[in-house]
Write a protein that holds these residues in place. Structure first.
Motif, PDB file in Angstrom:
ATOM      1  N   VAL A 145       0.815  -1.222   0.000  1.00 12.00           N
ATOM      2  CA  VAL A 145       0.000   0.000   0.000  1.00 12.00           C
ATOM      3  C   VAL A 145       0.847   1.270   0.000  1.00 12.00           C
ATOM      4  N   ARG A 146       2.150   1.152  -0.248  1.00 13.69           N
ATOM      5  CA  ARG A 146       2.982   2.355  -0.240  1.00 13.69           C
ATOM      6  C   ARG A 146       2.495   3.399  -1.243  1.00 13.69           C
ATOM      7  N   ALA A 147       2.319   2.992  -2.496  1.00 11.42           N
ATOM      8  CA  ALA A 147       1.928   3.953  -3.533  1.00 11.42           C
ATOM      9  C   ALA A 147       0.537   4.542  -3.276  1.00 11.42           C
ATOM     10  N   PRO A 148      -0.502   3.712  -3.015  1.00 12.84           N
ATOM     11  CA  PRO A 148      -1.805   4.327  -2.753  1.00 12.84           C
ATOM     12  C   PRO A 148      -1.817   5.179  -1.487  1.00 12.84           C
ATOM     13  N   ARG A 149      -0.993   4.842  -0.491  1.00 12.56           N
ATOM     14  CA  ARG A 149      -0.958   5.660   0.720  1.00 12.56           C
ATOM     15  C   ARG A 149      -0.370   7.045   0.423  1.00 12.56           C
ATOM     16  N   ILE A 150       0.661   7.086  -0.429  1.00  7.70           N
ATOM     17  CA  ILE A 150       1.223   8.383  -0.807  1.00  7.70           C
ATOM     18  C   ILE A 150       0.172   9.232  -1.507  1.00  7.70           C
ATOM     19  N   MET A 151      -0.566   8.617  -2.443  1.00  8.96           N
ATOM     20  CA  MET A 151      -1.629   9.345  -3.134  1.00  8.96           C
ATOM     21  C   MET A 151      -2.688   9.831  -2.146  1.00  8.96           C
ATOM     22  N   SER A 152      -3.059   8.966  -1.206  1.00  8.16           N
ATOM     23  CA  SER A 152      -4.073   9.319  -0.213  1.00  8.16           C
ATOM     24  C   SER A 152      -3.621  10.499   0.641  1.00  8.16           C
ATOM     25  N   LYS A 153      -2.383  10.443   1.121  1.00 11.56           N
ATOM     26  CA  LYS A 153      -1.889  11.513   1.986  1.00 11.56           C
ATOM     27  C   LYS A 153      -1.731  12.814   1.214  1.00 11.56           C
ATOM     28  N   TYR A 154      -1.292  12.715  -0.022  1.00 16.17           N
ATOM     29  CA  TYR A 154      -1.145  13.912  -0.847  1.00 16.17           C
ATOM     30  C   TYR A 154      -2.517  14.572  -1.055  1.00 16.17           C
ATOM     31  N   TYR A 155      -3.479  13.799  -1.512  1.00 16.51           N
ATOM     32  CA  TYR A 155      -4.790  14.379  -1.777  1.00 16.51           C
ATOM     33  C   TYR A 155      -5.532  14.754  -0.500  1.00 16.51           C
ATOM     34  N   GLY A 156      -5.314  13.992   0.573  1.00 15.87           N
ATOM     35  CA  GLY A 156      -5.904  14.374   1.854  1.00 15.87           C
ATOM     36  C   GLY A 156      -5.389  15.726   2.311  1.00 15.87           C
ATOM     37  N   SER A 157      -4.112  15.996   2.054  1.00 21.23           N
ATOM     38  CA  SER A 157      -3.529  17.299   2.396  1.00 21.23           C
ATOM     39  C   SER A 157      -4.121  18.403   1.533  1.00 21.23           C
ATOM     40  N   ILE A 158      -4.341  18.103   0.249  1.00 19.38           N
ATOM     41  CA  ILE A 158      -4.990  19.078  -0.633  1.00 19.38           C
ATOM     42  C   ILE A 158      -6.387  19.409  -0.114  1.00 19.38           C
ATOM     43  N   LEU A 159      -7.132  18.378   0.279  1.00 24.31           N
ATOM     44  CA  LEU A 159      -8.479  18.603   0.797  1.00 24.31           C
ATOM     45  C   LEU A 159      -8.436  19.483   2.042  1.00 24.31           C
ATOM     46  N   ALA A 160      -7.482  19.227   2.933  1.00 26.32           N
ATOM     47  CA  ALA A 160      -7.354  20.039   4.148  1.00 26.32           C
ATOM     48  C   ALA A 160      -7.052  21.493   3.799  1.00 26.32           C
ATOM     49  N   LEU A 161      -6.203  21.719   2.799  1.00 24.25           N
ATOM     50  CA  LEU A 161      -5.895  23.085   2.368  1.00 24.25           C
ATOM     51  C   LEU A 161      -7.127  23.769   1.781  1.00 24.25           C
ATOM     52  N   LEU A 162      -7.932  23.011   1.027  1.00 23.03           N
ATOM     53  CA  LEU A 162      -9.160  23.575   0.464  1.00 23.03           C
ATOM     54  C   LEU A 162     -10.125  23.990   1.567  1.00 23.03           C
ATOM     55  N   VAL A 163     -10.274  23.159   2.563  1.00 20.90           N
ATOM     56  CA  VAL A 163     -11.169  23.473   3.681  1.00 20.90           C
ATOM     57  C   VAL A 163     -10.665  24.701   4.430  1.00 20.90           C
ATOM     58  N   ALA A 164      -9.351  24.764   4.662  1.00 16.57           N
ATOM     59  CA  ALA A 164      -8.778  25.910   5.372  1.00 16.57           C
ATOM     60  C   ALA A 164      -8.965  27.200   4.576  1.00 16.57           C
ATOM     61  N   ARG A 214       5.343  17.736  -0.163  1.00 12.57           N
ATOM     62  CA  ARG A 214       5.291  16.563  -1.031  1.00 12.57           C
ATOM     63  C   ARG A 214       6.454  15.615  -0.729  1.00 12.57           C
ATOM     64  N   ILE A 215       7.639  16.180  -0.551  1.00 11.91           N
ATOM     65  CA  ILE A 215       8.809  15.362  -0.247  1.00 11.91           C
ATOM     66  C   ILE A 215       8.634  14.660   1.099  1.00 11.91           C
ATOM     67  N   ALA A 216       8.077  15.378   2.068  1.00 14.86           N
ATOM     68  CA  ALA A 216       7.869  14.793   3.390  1.00 14.86           C
ATOM     69  C   ALA A 216       6.928  13.595   3.318  1.00 14.86           C
ATOM     70  N   ILE A 217       5.864  13.707   2.540  1.00 11.38           N
ATOM     71  CA  ILE A 217       4.924  12.591   2.372  1.00 11.38           C
ATOM     72  C   ILE A 217       5.620  11.423   1.697  1.00 11.38           C
ATOM     73  N   LEU A 218       6.379  11.703   0.650  1.00 13.07           N
ATOM     74  CA  LEU A 218       7.080  10.641  -0.069  1.00 13.07           C
ATOM     75  C   LEU A 218       8.065   9.923   0.839  1.00 13.07           C
ATOM     76  N   LEU A 219       8.831  10.663   1.624  1.00 15.39           N
ATOM     77  CA  LEU A 219       9.811  10.032   2.510  1.00 15.39           C
ATOM     78  C   LEU A 219       9.134   9.228   3.602  1.00 15.39           C
ATOM     79  N   ARG A 220       8.091   9.790   4.193  1.00 16.80           N
ATOM     80  CA  ARG A 220       7.448   9.119   5.334  1.00 16.80           C
ATOM     81  C   ARG A 220       6.747   7.842   4.918  1.00 16.80           C
ATOM     82  N   TYR A 221       5.996   7.900   3.823  1.00 14.87           N
ATOM     83  CA  TYR A 221       5.167   6.752   3.455  1.00 14.87           C
ATOM     84  C   TYR A 221       5.783   5.891   2.360  1.00 14.87           C
TER      85      TYR A 221
END
Length: 279
Positions: free
Chosen positions: A233-252, A269-276
């Motif tokens: 699930v590494r690749a889908p988790r990166i996509m999830s965290k990236y888009y989840g962050s976008i959603l949070a920015l939209l709400v803010a 983006r780099i932080a998400i890639l490294l972490r997940y």
């Protein structure tokens, strides 16, 4: 179709170079990575047909040719543009119906531009243009069939709803409106003209239920990924965290006019890639 813009790539025809997709897929082993870029290239090419400014009849004919080419691929005589897909179809078990669903989804924008679909139509659109892509992708990642289908269902919808919320003004500029009819009615918006709706001060009331729906799909996807191997699930988790962050920015930022563009900065983006992706 509302989504990420791709850049040219001499190896695959199209890529998501510079995008979350590209970053997530680069961490995969070579065979998986090549299969994922084939999926992406296919999606990009049919999406480009749907989004072109050519006559609608020509676009419909071009999409129908893709259907015929997919059929030929599965009948054992692939056309030149799908010849490289033969090995991936065999190795990963890609299903013909998922490729066809993607074409059907892209085609939903072609006879006439989508404007205020009802919720059932919006969900069908998300299934075809996003979750069907996920159903192909989870086979590459190696998830168990049942969890793979569930992950594709929820994560695909989460990503596409986030795209819709992000691209309200961009879509309106090309005559499209993906906000659901039920939400417009509830917010007291009677028009379905994309530019009129985009300028309406009640748009935030339409967006709030979609935010909740996207968050629920992200949460469901997280639960599925948590019970599967981290490597799968590494690749889908990166996509999830990236888009989840976008959603949070939209709400803010909020959804009232003027809506400034939202983008995740390079450090995030780099932080998400490294972490997940690596840790």
């Amino acid at each position: 179709m509302t989504g990420e813009v791709a850049c040219a790539n001499p190896n695959y025809g199209t890529t998501a170079s510079g995008s979350s997709f590209y970053a997530a897929m680069r961490i995969l082993p070579q065979e998986q990575r090549e299969a994922m870029f084939q999926i992406y290239s296919f999606c990009r090419q049919v999406d480009d047909i749907a989004d072109s400014d050519g006559p609608r009849e020509q676009r419909l004919a071009a999409l129908q040719q893709w259907r015929e080419d997919i059929d030929a691929l599965y009948q054992g005589h692939p056309p030149a543009r799908l010849r490289d897909y033969v090995a991936s179809v065999k190795q990963f078990g890609f299903e013909r119906e998922d490729f066809l669903a993607i074409v059907d989804g892209m085609e939903m924008d072609v006879p006439q531009d989508i404007r205020a679909p009802d919720l059932a139509t919006l969900d069908l659109y998300c299934d075809r243009v996003a979750s069907a892509v996920g159903r192909l992708s989870v086979k590459v990642f190696g998830l168990p069939r049942e969890d793979g289908i569930l992950l594709a269902h929820h994560l695909g919808r989460a990503l596409q709803l986030t795209n819709i919320l992000r691209d309200i003004d961009e879509d309106a500029a090309i005559g499209r409106l993906y906000l659901p009819k039920e939400g417009l009615v509830q917010a007291g918006i009677s028009s379905t003209d994309p530019l009129v709706v985009a300028a309406d001060p009640a748009v935030p009331k339409v967006c709030t239920p979609l935010v909740d729906r996207a968050r629920n799909h992200f949460a469901q996807a997280d639960q599925i990924m948590a019970r599967n191997s981290r490597r799968a699930v590494r690749a889908p988790r990166i996509m999830s965290k990236y888009y989840g962050s976008i959603l949070a920015l939209l709400v803010a930022r909020g959804f009232a006019n003027p809506r400034t563009s939202v983008r995740l900065n390079k450090a995030a983006r780099i932080a998400i890639l490294l972490r997940y992706g690596f840790f």
